[in-house]
Design a protein around this motif. Sequence first.
Motif, PDB file in Angstrom:
ATOM      1  N   GLU A 120      44.757  50.903  64.179  1.00  0.00           N
ATOM      2  CA  GLU A 120      45.876  51.140  65.077  1.00  0.00           C
ATOM      3  C   GLU A 120      46.560  49.867  65.517  1.00  0.00           C
ATOM      4  N   GLU A 121      45.811  48.818  65.537  1.00  0.00           N
ATOM      5  CA  GLU A 121      46.433  47.601  66.072  1.00  0.00           C
ATOM      6  C   GLU A 121      46.011  46.365  65.263  1.00  0.00           C
ATOM      7  N   ILE A 122      47.021  45.719  64.760  1.00  0.00           N
ATOM      8  CA  ILE A 122      46.769  44.408  64.120  1.00  0.00           C
ATOM      9  C   ILE A 122      47.819  43.451  64.686  1.00  0.00           C
ATOM     10  N   ILE A 123      47.299  42.499  65.424  1.00  0.00           N
ATOM     11  CA  ILE A 123      48.227  41.570  66.075  1.00  0.00           C
ATOM     12  C   ILE A 123      48.464  40.389  65.137  1.00  0.00           C
ATOM     13  N   ILE A 124      49.701  40.169  64.815  1.00  0.00           N
ATOM     14  CA  ILE A 124      50.014  38.955  64.040  1.00  0.00           C
ATOM     15  C   ILE A 124      51.262  38.307  64.624  1.00  0.00           C
ATOM     16  N   ALA A 125      51.354  37.029  64.332  1.00  0.00           N
ATOM     17  CA  ALA A 125      52.549  36.293  64.765  1.00  0.00           C
ATOM     18  C   ALA A 125      53.643  36.598  63.755  1.00  0.00           C
ATOM     19  N   CYS A 126      54.714  37.244  64.215  1.00  0.00           N
ATOM     20  CA  CYS A 126      55.802  37.554  63.285  1.00  0.00           C
ATOM     21  C   CYS A 126      57.116  37.748  64.056  1.00  0.00           C
ATOM     22  N   ASP A 127      58.169  37.859  63.214  1.00  0.00           N
ATOM     23  CA  ASP A 127      59.475  38.126  63.818  1.00  0.00           C
ATOM     24  C   ASP A 127      59.688  39.631  63.659  1.00  0.00           C
ATOM     25  N   ALA A 128      59.645  40.378  64.743  1.00  0.00           N
ATOM     26  CA  ALA A 128      59.674  41.846  64.697  1.00  0.00           C
ATOM     27  C   ALA A 128      60.954  42.353  64.029  1.00  0.00           C
ATOM     28  N   ASP A 129      62.067  41.678  64.338  1.00  0.00           N
ATOM     29  CA  ASP A 129      63.345  42.089  63.769  1.00  0.00           C
ATOM     30  C   ASP A 129      63.317  41.967  62.250  1.00  0.00           C
ATOM     31  N   LYS A 130      62.722  40.841  61.739  1.00  0.00           N
ATOM     32  CA  LYS A 130      62.692  40.595  60.292  1.00  0.00           C
ATOM     33  C   LYS A 130      61.750  41.597  59.619  1.00  0.00           C
ATOM     34  N   ILE A 131      60.629  41.928  60.304  1.00  0.00           N
ATOM     35  CA  ILE A 131      59.686  42.884  59.739  1.00  0.00           C
ATOM     36  C   ILE A 131      60.384  44.238  59.591  1.00  0.00           C
ATOM     37  N   GLU A 132      61.134  44.588  60.627  1.00  0.00           N
ATOM     38  CA  GLU A 132      61.873  45.846  60.625  1.00  0.00           C
ATOM     39  C   GLU A 132      62.815  45.893  59.433  1.00  0.00           C
ATOM     40  N   ARG A 133      63.511  44.828  59.228  1.00  0.00           N
ATOM     41  CA  ARG A 133      64.484  44.763  58.133  1.00  0.00           C
ATOM     42  C   ARG A 133      63.772  44.862  56.777  1.00  0.00           C
ATOM     43  N   ILE A 134      62.616  44.213  56.662  1.00  0.00           N
ATOM     44  CA  ILE A 134      61.858  44.287  55.406  1.00  0.00           C
ATOM     45  C   ILE A 134      61.513  45.750  55.104  1.00  0.00           C
ATOM     46  N   ILE A 135      60.919  46.396  56.103  1.00  0.00           N
ATOM     47  CA  ILE A 135      60.447  47.778  55.897  1.00  0.00           C
ATOM     48  C   ILE A 135      61.631  48.719  55.648  1.00  0.00           C
ATOM     49  N   LEU A 136      62.686  48.478  56.439  1.00  0.00           N
ATOM     50  CA  LEU A 136      63.867  49.316  56.327  1.00  0.00           C
ATOM     51  C   LEU A 136      64.464  49.212  54.920  1.00  0.00           C
ATOM     52  N   ASN A 137      64.534  48.006  54.450  1.00  0.00           N
ATOM     53  CA  ASN A 137      65.097  47.751  53.120  1.00  0.00           C
ATOM     54  C   ASN A 137      64.271  48.463  52.046  1.00  0.00           C
ATOM     55  N   LEU A 138      62.956  48.308  52.163  1.00  0.00           N
ATOM     56  CA  LEU A 138      62.095  48.904  51.138  1.00  0.00           C
ATOM     57  C   LEU A 138      62.154  50.438  51.198  1.00  0.00           C
ATOM     58  N   LEU A 139      62.213  50.954  52.456  1.00  0.00           N
ATOM     59  CA  LEU A 139      62.259  52.414  52.612  1.00  0.00           C
ATOM     60  C   LEU A 139      63.588  52.989  52.113  1.00  0.00           C
ATOM     61  N   SER A 140      64.676  52.238  52.369  1.00  0.00           N
ATOM     62  CA  SER A 140      65.977  52.750  51.913  1.00  0.00           C
ATOM     63  C   SER A 140      66.008  52.807  50.392  1.00  0.00           C
ATOM     64  N   ASN A 141      65.393  51.743  49.758  1.00  0.00           N
ATOM     65  CA  ASN A 141      65.297  51.739  48.283  1.00  0.00           C
ATOM     66  C   ASN A 141      64.467  52.940  47.815  1.00  0.00           C
ATOM     67  N   ALA A 142      63.353  53.181  48.531  1.00  0.00           N
ATOM     68  CA  ALA A 142      62.453  54.269  48.126  1.00  0.00           C
ATOM     69  C   ALA A 142      63.179  55.614  48.213  1.00  0.00           C
ATOM     70  N   VAL A 143      63.917  55.747  49.311  1.00  0.00           N
ATOM     71  CA  VAL A 143      64.653  56.999  49.477  1.00  0.00           C
ATOM     72  C   VAL A 143      65.708  57.111  48.371  1.00  0.00           C
ATOM     73  N   LYS A 144      66.410  55.961  48.142  1.00  0.00           N
ATOM     74  CA  LYS A 144      67.480  55.918  47.155  1.00  0.00           C
ATOM     75  C   LYS A 144      66.980  56.372  45.792  1.00  0.00           C
ATOM     76  N   PHE A 145      65.782  55.864  45.395  1.00  0.00           N
ATOM     77  CA  PHE A 145      65.336  56.087  44.014  1.00  0.00           C
ATOM     78  C   PHE A 145      64.248  57.154  43.899  1.00  0.00           C
ATOM     79  N   THR A 146      64.208  58.017  44.946  1.00  0.00           N
ATOM     80  CA  THR A 146      63.275  59.146  44.865  1.00  0.00           C
ATOM     81  C   THR A 146      64.096  60.449  44.947  1.00  0.00           C
ATOM     82  N   PRO A 147      63.978  61.232  43.943  1.00  0.00           N
ATOM     83  CA  PRO A 147      64.772  62.463  43.961  1.00  0.00           C
ATOM     84  C   PRO A 147      64.286  63.438  45.059  1.00  0.00           C
ATOM     85  N   SER A 148      65.090  64.358  45.370  1.00  0.00           N
ATOM     86  CA  SER A 148      64.740  65.270  46.462  1.00  0.00           C
ATOM     87  C   SER A 148      63.439  66.013  46.128  1.00  0.00           C
ATOM     88  N   GLY A 149      62.703  66.235  47.181  1.00  0.00           N
ATOM     89  CA  GLY A 149      61.372  66.840  47.000  1.00  0.00           C
ATOM     90  C   GLY A 149      60.287  65.817  46.798  1.00  0.00           C
TER      91      GLY A 149
END
Length: 909
Positions: free
Chosen positions: A760-789
Motif C-alpha cells: 500500500e505504501e512505498i515512499i520514494i523521493a520523486c516529482d509527483a507531477d512528473k510521475i503522473e505524466r509518465i503514468i498518464l502517457n503510458l495509460l493513454s497509449n494503452a487505451v489508444k492501442f487496445t481495442p474495445s473490450g
Amino acid sequence: MNQNLKIIRIFMLIVLFIFFMGLIVSPSLAQELQQERHILVLNSYNKGYAWTDNIVEGIESIFDTENSNYKISIEYMDTNIRHDEDYISLLHQLYKSKFQNTDIDIIIASDNVAYTFLKKYHGDLFPNIPIVVCGLNFYDNYIIQQNNFTGIVEELHFKDTIDIALALHPKASNFIVIFDNSRTGNMNTQAIKTLVPLYNNKIEFKFIQSDSFEEVAQKAKKLPKDSIIFAGAILQDKYGYPIPIEKGYKLISQAAHIPIYTAWDMSIGNGIIGGKVVSGYDQGVAVANMAKEVLEGRSISTIPFQRKSPNKYVFDYNELKRFNININDLPKDSRIINKPDLYLKIPKEQFYIALILIILLGIILYMLKKQDAKDSFNKEVMRAILHSTNDGLLIYDYEYNYVNTNEQFKKMWNISEDSLGQNSLFVIRKIIKDQVKNYNDIIDNINNIVTNSTYTSSVVELKSGKSYEWVFEPLIIDNGISGYLWRYKDITMKIDYEKKLAKSQKLYSKFIEILPDAVFIYKNTKVVIANESALNLLGHDTIEEMCEDPFENSIQIHPNYIDVVSKRMDQLSTIETTVDFMEEKYILQNGDVVDVEVGATSFKQNDDMYIVLVIRDIRERKKSEKLTRRIQEKNIQLKKAKEYDTLKTQFFSTISHELKTPLNVILGTVQLFQSMPQESNNTDTPHPLSGKYINMMKQNCYRLLRLINNLIDITRIDSNFLKMNIKNYNIVYIVEDITLSVAEYAKIYDVKLIFDTEIEEIIIACDADKIERIILNLLSNAVKFTPSGGLIEVNIMQEENNVIINIKDNGIGIPKDKLQDIFDRFKQVDSSTTRSKEGSGIGLSLVKALVELHSGTITVESELEMGSEFIIRLPIVQLPDTPTVYSEVATTRDEKVERISIEFSDIYS
Ligand code: ADP
C-alpha cells in the motif's frame, strides 16, 4: 749449437790426422831401436823441490824414454831434510843393496851433495861407470882430473841480480838477503857479504838467516816499503818440512808487497820478480847432452868440464806488472815468463803442425767460448723470461725433477722455492690440493698429461675464487723430450670480464631483439647483426640468408629519397657520426610503399667501420595520424551539429511558447463559449457555437496543447532546463490516483482498467507531477492501442530496492523489430498516414527522459496482437530529514480531468 758441435768434431778429426802425420814424419820414430841403456839420475835434494824437478825435467827432455831405448831411474837423496854423516852412510848402504846387480850405463848427479857422495862411494857402488854432474857450486880438482867425472858448474850471479834489482827500484834503500842455515845457505850469505862494500852508501844490506818460514814471514812483514828481498833460503814449516820456494816466497811477497829477486830460476813466477838466474832446467839439458854423448860412444875423458854457468836474466811478466816495471828497462836478452805472447822453440816441421794445431785449437776455443757466451746468454735470456712474465712458470726435466721456477709461480701458489726442490708431481699435488676446487679432476688431468706428455691446456678454479689457465708443454729438443713446462696464467679478471661481457652482450642482444624497430649492424658493408624486426621488414628468415641477400636487393628506396639517403650513408661510412631520424619511403619487393623513419650512427673499431641502422616502420603511426585528423574533423562537425541542435532546441522552445500563448487564448475562448447557454431553433443544423463544434474545437486545442507541452518538455529536458520538484511521496498512491482517474475515460472506449498493488505504501523521493505524466502517457497509449473490450492492468510491486510499476494491456502489441527504438523521439510504429490514433511520437521519449530523471529505467515487452507491457523501475530512495507528503497531490481533480482530456485528445472517439 748442434752445428757448432759438428764443426768441433770435424776439427778434432783434422787435428788428430795432422798429429799422426806429424808422428810419421817425426825423426824419433825413424830412429832405429837399439839396445836398452840405463841412466841413473841421483839428485841431492828431494822431489818437489823446484830446482831439482827442473833439472830432472831438463834431463828427461833430452832422453825421449818412451820412444827410445833409454831408461831412466831417478833417486832423491833428500839431503835438504837430513845431511849428516850417518844418513849419508845409510844412503850408501841403501844404494849398494839397491843397485848391486843393476846394469847402469851412466850416472847423472845433481848438485854438490850427490857429487861429494859419488866422489866418495862411486868406486864401491858404481865402479867405472861414467858420472856427469850438474849444479856444482864448488868443485875441486877431482872433477877436473876427470876420474870418470865431468859436468857443468852452477855459478850464481849474485852481483848481476843485485845490480838489476837496484836499477829497477832506484828508490829502494834496503836490500834484505834471506838464506837458511844450511851449508849452502851459509856459503851464499858469505858470498853476498863480500859484495856489500861495492854498494857502500847506495843501499843498506840486511841479512836474515833462518830455517823457519814463520820467522822470515814475520820479519818480512815489518820491513819498510822501500826494501828489496833477495830470496835464497829453502824454508821449513814448524814441523821441519821444507816449504817449496815458490809457495814460501809467494806468501811473503803477498804479505809484504815487497819486490823479491833471486839467483835461481825455479822460484820465478811464484811471487819472485826475477834476476840473473841459474836455471835448473838448463843445467839438466846441458848435463844430459854430455851424458848422451857418452852413451853414444864418446869417452867421458874427452868431454871437458864446463866452467861457465849458462845463467840468464829471467823475469815474471805478472810480477813486473805488479810492481809497475817497464819491460824496456830490462836487459836486452832477458827472458820473460808468463808473457802473453809466448814464443815456442820447436822444430820447424813441428812448428807448422803446432801452428795449424794452435790455429785450429784457437778456432775451437773461440767457438767453445762463443758457445759458452751463447750458453750464458741463453741462461740470462731464460732468467729474464722467467722473471719478466706475469705467468707462473715451473720447469721440470724429463724425469720430473725440479729445474726452475719464477716469483710469479711461487706467488700464485703461495709457496717457497725450497718446497719445490724435491720432486715434482708429488709436490705439485700437495700444493694444489688445498687450494683448488675440483682436485680429483685435476689429478686425473695431471695423470693423463704425464702419461701422454702432450701439450695440454685447461682451467683450474681455486677456492679463493681465482681462475688459472693451466698449460702443460713438453720441451722438445732434437725430437726428444728434455723437460716439461707448467704455465699458469691468472685469468680471474679475464673470466670476470668475459662473464660481464657475455651478460651485457646478452642484454644488448635481448634489448635489440625486443625492439619494435628494425636494427641492422653493419661491419664495413656487411650486415653482421639484425633483429627479428629487421628480418621481418626485409622478409628473411635468418641473418645468414640476409647476409647473402644484401639489404639493397630486398628494398628499394623511393626515388624521392635516393639522393638524401646515399648522402647520409656516405657520411656514416666515412666518419664516426650520427644522423637524426628522418622519414623515408621504401618500396618492398611486392611493390608496397612503406613509410619508415630511419636513424643511424657509425663508429670505428680496429679499423672497421660499424654502422648501426635503425628503421622504424611508421605505417601504423601514419594511419593513426590520419585517423586523428579524421576524428578532429568529425569532432568539429559534431560540435557544429550540437550547436545546430541547440539552435534547433531553442527554436522549438521559442516556437512552442509562441504557439502555446495564442492557443491558450483560443482554448479560453472556446471554454467561454462552452459555458455560455446555447440557443438553437434549428436542430438539424447545429449552431456554430453548439456543443458539438465547441467540443471539436476544444479537442483540437487539447491536441495542439498536448503537442506543444510535449515539445516544451522535451526541449527543456534537452537543454537541461526541466525543473524537478522532488519530495518524499507514497508512489502507490500517486499511481493509483491517476489510474483511477483514467479508468473513467477508458470506460468510454470500452476498455477495462484495473489497478492492483501488493503493497500500500512505498515512499520514494520523486516529482509527483512528473510521475503522473509518465503514468498518464503510458495509460493513454494503452487505451489508444487496445481495442474495445480490452483490459489494461496497472500493478505496483517492490523488488528489492526498487519499485516496479507495470502497465500491461492486451491490445495490438508492437512488432519485434520496432521494440528497440520505440523510445526514440518521433518514432511511431505505424507510420501510415491513415492511423486511427494519432500522435507525434514524442510521448514515449518524454516518458523515458522523465523516468531517467528519477534515476529509473523503462523497458517494454510486447507481442503483436497479444498486447504490450511497460515496466518502470524506480529506485526506492528518500530525501533525508524530509517528511512525506501525503495530502498534497500533483494536480487538482479538475486539472487532472483537463490533463487527461489533453492526453486523450488524439484519440478519435
Ligand atoms: P504519440 O505521442 O504519438 O502517442 P508515443 O511516443 O506515445 O507517441 O508512442 C509511439 C508509438 O508507440 C505509438 O504511435 C504506437 O505505435 C506505439 N505504442 C505506444 N504504446 C503502445 C501500446 N500500449 N500498444 C501498442 N502500441 C503502442
